[in-house]
Design a protein around this motif. Structure first.
Motif, PDB file in Angstrom:
ATOM      1  N   VAL A   1      35.155  30.061  48.362  1.00  0.00           N
ATOM      2  CA  VAL A   1      36.590  30.149  48.083  1.00  0.00           C
ATOM      3  C   VAL A   1      36.873  31.363  47.214  1.00  0.00           C
ATOM      4  N   PHE A   2      35.990  31.583  46.233  1.00  0.00           N
ATOM      5  CA  PHE A   2      36.157  32.754  45.372  1.00  0.00           C
ATOM      6  C   PHE A   2      36.006  34.038  46.178  1.00  0.00           C
ATOM      7  N   ARG A   3      35.049  34.082  47.109  1.00  0.00           N
ATOM      8  CA  ARG A   3      34.902  35.264  47.966  1.00  0.00           C
ATOM      9  C   ARG A   3      36.213  35.558  48.707  1.00  0.00           C
ATOM     10  N   ALA A   4      36.844  34.519  49.211  1.00  0.00           N
ATOM     11  CA  ALA A   4      38.102  34.705  49.932  1.00  0.00           C
ATOM     12  C   ALA A   4      39.175  35.271  49.006  1.00  0.00           C
ATOM     13  N   GLU A   5      39.163  34.840  47.758  1.00  0.00           N
ATOM     14  CA  GLU A   5      40.134  35.358  46.788  1.00  0.00           C
ATOM     15  C   GLU A   5      39.880  36.837  46.509  1.00  0.00           C
ATOM     16  N   VAL A   6      38.604  37.207  46.417  1.00  0.00           N
ATOM     17  CA  VAL A   6      38.259  38.623  46.220  1.00  0.00           C
ATOM     18  C   VAL A   6      38.751  39.459  47.402  1.00  0.00           C
ATOM     19  N   ARG A   7      38.545  38.960  48.615  1.00  0.00           N
ATOM     20  CA  ARG A   7      38.998  39.695  49.797  1.00  0.00           C
ATOM     21  C   ARG A   7      40.516  39.854  49.801  1.00  0.00           C
ATOM     22  N   SER A   8      41.221  38.838  49.314  1.00  0.00           N
ATOM     23  CA  SER A   8      42.673  38.918  49.245  1.00  0.00           C
ATOM     24  C   SER A   8      43.112  40.004  48.265  1.00  0.00           C
ATOM     25  N   VAL A   9      42.451  40.085  47.122  1.00  0.00           N
ATOM     26  CA  VAL A   9      42.770  41.116  46.141  1.00  0.00           C
ATOM     27  C   VAL A   9      42.503  42.498  46.725  1.00  0.00           C
ATOM     28  N   LEU A  10      41.390  42.639  47.436  1.00  0.00           N
ATOM     29  CA  LEU A  10      41.061  43.926  48.047  1.00  0.00           C
ATOM     30  C   LEU A  10      42.079  44.322  49.110  1.00  0.00           C
ATOM     31  N   ALA A  11      42.559  43.347  49.861  1.00  0.00           N
ATOM     32  CA  ALA A  11      43.561  43.646  50.882  1.00  0.00           C
ATOM     33  C   ALA A  11      44.834  44.190  50.243  1.00  0.00           C
ATOM     34  N   ASP A  12      45.214  43.626  49.101  1.00  0.00           N
ATOM     35  CA  ASP A  12      46.407  44.103  48.402  1.00  0.00           C
ATOM     36  C   ASP A  12      46.188  45.478  47.784  1.00  0.00           C
ATOM     37  N   PHE A  13      44.949  45.744  47.355  1.00  0.00           N
ATOM     38  CA  PHE A  13      44.633  46.988  46.645  1.00  0.00           C
ATOM     39  C   PHE A  13      44.229  48.101  47.607  1.00  0.00           C
ATOM     40  N   GLY A  14      43.900  47.722  48.848  1.00  0.00           N
ATOM     41  CA  GLY A  14      43.208  48.593  49.773  1.00  0.00           C
ATOM     42  C   GLY A  14      43.786  49.966  49.985  1.00  0.00           C
ATOM     43  N   SER A  15      45.106  50.107  50.049  1.00  0.00           N
ATOM     44  CA  SER A  15      45.701  51.413  50.362  1.00  0.00           C
ATOM     45  C   SER A  15      45.411  52.451  49.289  1.00  0.00           C
ATOM     46  N   ARG A  16      45.007  52.010  48.104  1.00  0.00           N
ATOM     47  CA  ARG A  16      44.710  52.948  47.024  1.00  0.00           C
ATOM     48  C   ARG A  16      43.259  53.425  47.036  1.00  0.00           C
TER      49      ARG A  16
ATOM     50  N   THR B   1      38.361  53.955  41.658  1.00  0.00           N
ATOM     51  CA  THR B   1      37.417  52.882  41.310  1.00  0.00           C
ATOM     52  C   THR B   1      37.734  52.317  39.937  1.00  0.00           C
ATOM     53  N   ARG B   2      38.041  53.191  38.985  1.00  0.00           N
ATOM     54  CA  ARG B   2      38.401  52.710  37.648  1.00  0.00           C
ATOM     55  C   ARG B   2      39.674  51.880  37.704  1.00  0.00           C
ATOM     56  N   GLU B   3      40.635  52.270  38.540  1.00  0.00           N
ATOM     57  CA  GLU B   3      41.854  51.467  38.693  1.00  0.00           C
ATOM     58  C   GLU B   3      41.520  50.076  39.239  1.00  0.00           C
ATOM     59  N   LEU B   4      40.575  50.023  40.185  1.00  0.00           N
ATOM     60  CA  LEU B   4      40.168  48.728  40.719  1.00  0.00           C
ATOM     61  C   LEU B   4      39.480  47.899  39.651  1.00  0.00           C
ATOM     62  N   TYR B   5      38.612  48.515  38.846  1.00  0.00           N
ATOM     63  CA  TYR B   5      37.982  47.788  37.739  1.00  0.00           C
ATOM     64  C   TYR B   5      39.044  47.186  36.817  1.00  0.00           C
ATOM     65  N   GLN B   6      40.095  47.931  36.568  1.00  0.00           N
ATOM     66  CA  GLN B   6      41.147  47.424  35.683  1.00  0.00           C
ATOM     67  C   GLN B   6      41.866  46.235  36.304  1.00  0.00           C
ATOM     68  N   GLU B   7      42.033  46.271  37.631  1.00  0.00           N
ATOM     69  CA  GLU B   7      42.619  45.113  38.312  1.00  0.00           C
ATOM     70  C   GLU B   7      41.693  43.905  38.189  1.00  0.00           C
ATOM     71  N   LEU B   8      40.401  44.112  38.357  1.00  0.00           N
ATOM     72  CA  LEU B   8      39.444  43.023  38.179  1.00  0.00           C
ATOM     73  C   LEU B   8      39.462  42.534  36.731  1.00  0.00           C
ATOM     74  N   GLY B   9      39.600  43.480  35.797  1.00  0.00           N
ATOM     75  CA  GLY B   9      39.648  43.116  34.387  1.00  0.00           C
ATOM     76  C   GLY B   9      40.847  42.252  34.054  1.00  0.00           C
ATOM     77  N   ARG B  10      41.991  42.548  34.676  1.00  0.00           N
ATOM     78  CA  ARG B  10      43.184  41.730  34.426  1.00  0.00           C
ATOM     79  C   ARG B  10      42.969  40.278  34.864  1.00  0.00           C
ATOM     80  N   ARG B  11      42.088  40.085  35.811  1.00  0.00           N
ATOM     81  CA  ARG B  11      41.792  38.745  36.296  1.00  0.00           C
ATOM     82  C   ARG B  11      40.628  38.094  35.552  1.00  0.00           C
TER      83      ARG B  11
END
Length: 374
Positions: free
Chosen positions: A16-31, A45-55
């Motif tokens: 279930v967590f994997r699916a949540e990660v894929r959802s976040v990547l889909a939203d972030f993907g265009s960047r 990549t640093r912007e993505l780390y910050q998104e992961l950090g917010r979670r």
């Protein structure tokens, strides 16, 4: 990571967590660039780390202050494995090796100074281990830190330093004290006396030379005691080994090769199809070996042998996948800007980065067979 976030994630089934990660990547993907995984840990990549950090996800694998294994270690593996398959990002060195060491061995001041920024994805670290005369054998490190009151003055050179140009700090292995013992310092890469020069690689990635000329580092930024670095590095490696080779990356390489083959005459070639079958076996072996390494890590055991096996098999598989179309004579794969040509160039690095295949075989010789290879 707050206790509430840890509990929330730990209660999630890993799939279930994997699916949540894929959802976040889909939203972030265009960047993200389609090859972001290979571009280092700066920029998008640093912007993505910050998104992961917010979670709260960058701290999923952090041990308890006692060193106990966190309940979310499998979720941490799932996070980076999904990011590897998506070619989005490699594991963050700051939230991995650095933070996991500071949680257990850092001073209160170090924890307060660095851990919040690392958990948020705002602070980046590069590893300052290798030198011109000290690659796989770090015992030959010569960079020297001389104590001068409340500071060290550091002089030396580091080489093959990934991400130094886009990081804030260097996790520096050096020699200090009268005995010249191996010591860990946190060095500010913006300090006077730091000179970072690029080393371009065959796949377009950037490594660096880092020249240190009388760079001032506060004694308060020494991690552990003088001469204690080996113990800290070995311990940090022990809790990071399950992330050394992420099978999602290897699986993605094979999926891309199969996708390419379907659009060419290669897919109708029975000899090439047999090669794909053998590669599928290698990828499955990588996945199984990675699962074994994770299982050992979840037990709190050293998974050095398991990690060495997955590194050998996984890095070899990436090279075999990248070479397959070329070795079967398909000129369509030689397009320099194409994915397969890129993977061939990139795969040259695979059996070197993170420890050469020879080093991995030495680890297995010692841990599995009690040998002492020279």
């Amino acid at each position: 990571m707050t206790h509430e976030v840890a509990t929330e994630v730990a209660d999630l089934d890993v799939e279930v967590f994997r699916a949540e990660v894929r959802s976040v990547l889909a939203d972030f993907g265009s960047r993200l660039d389609p090859r972001q995984f290979f571009h280092g840990r700066g920029g998008a990549t640093r912007e993505l780390y910050q998104e992961l950090g917010r979670r709260g996800w960058l701290a999923l694998g952090w041990p308890q202050p006692t060193g106990a294994v966190p309940a979310t270690l499998a979720h941490e593996f799932a996070l980076w494995d999904e990011l590897a398959y998506a070619r989005a990002a490699r594991p963050d060195l700051a939230s991995g090796i650095v933070a996991k060491t500071l949680v257990v061995h850092g001073t209160d001041e170090q924890k307060e100074t660095f851990l919040p920024g690392i958990a948020a994805g705002r602070i980046g670290f590069a590893l300052g281990y290798s030198e011109p005369e000290a690659g796989s054998d770090l015992r030959a490190v010569r960079t020297r830190a001389v104590r001068d009151g409340d500071v060290y003055r550091v002089t030396g050179e580091k080489r093959w330093t990934s991400d130094a140009h886009c990081s804030d700090y260097l996790w520096l292995l050096c020699r200090a004290g009268e005995a010249g013992g191996h010591t860990l310092l946190i060095l500010d890469l913006r300090a006077e006396g730091v000179d970072i020069r690029p080393i371009e690689t065959i796949d377009g990635h950037r490594l660096n030379e880092v020249f240190l000329d009388d760079v001032v580092v506060p004694v308060a930024h020494r991690v552990g005691d003088e001469g204690q670095a080996w113990n800290l590095i070995r311990e940090a490696l022990a809790v990071e080994r399950h992330l050394m080779v992420l099978p999602g990356r290897v699986r993605r390489d094979l999926d891309d090769l199969v996708s390419w083959a379907r659009g060419t005459r290669a897919f109708a070639d029975p000899v090439f199809r047999a090669r794909l079958d053998r590669l599928e076996i290698d990828v499955c072996a990588t996945e199984v070996l990675a699962a074994e390494a994770l299982a050992r890590a979840l037990e709190g055991a050293d998974c050095a042998a398991e990690a060495a096996r997955v590194k050998l098999v996984g890095s070899g598989a990436t090279q075999d996948i990248a070479r397959a179309a070329f070795e079967h004579g398909y000129v369509e794969a030689t397009d320099r800007d194409g994915d397969l040509a890129f993977l061939w160039r990139e795969s040259v690095m695979e059996t070197l980065a993170g420890g050469t295949s020879e080093i991995m075989r030495s680890v297995l010789a010692r841990t599995e067979f009690g040998l002492n290879p020279r």
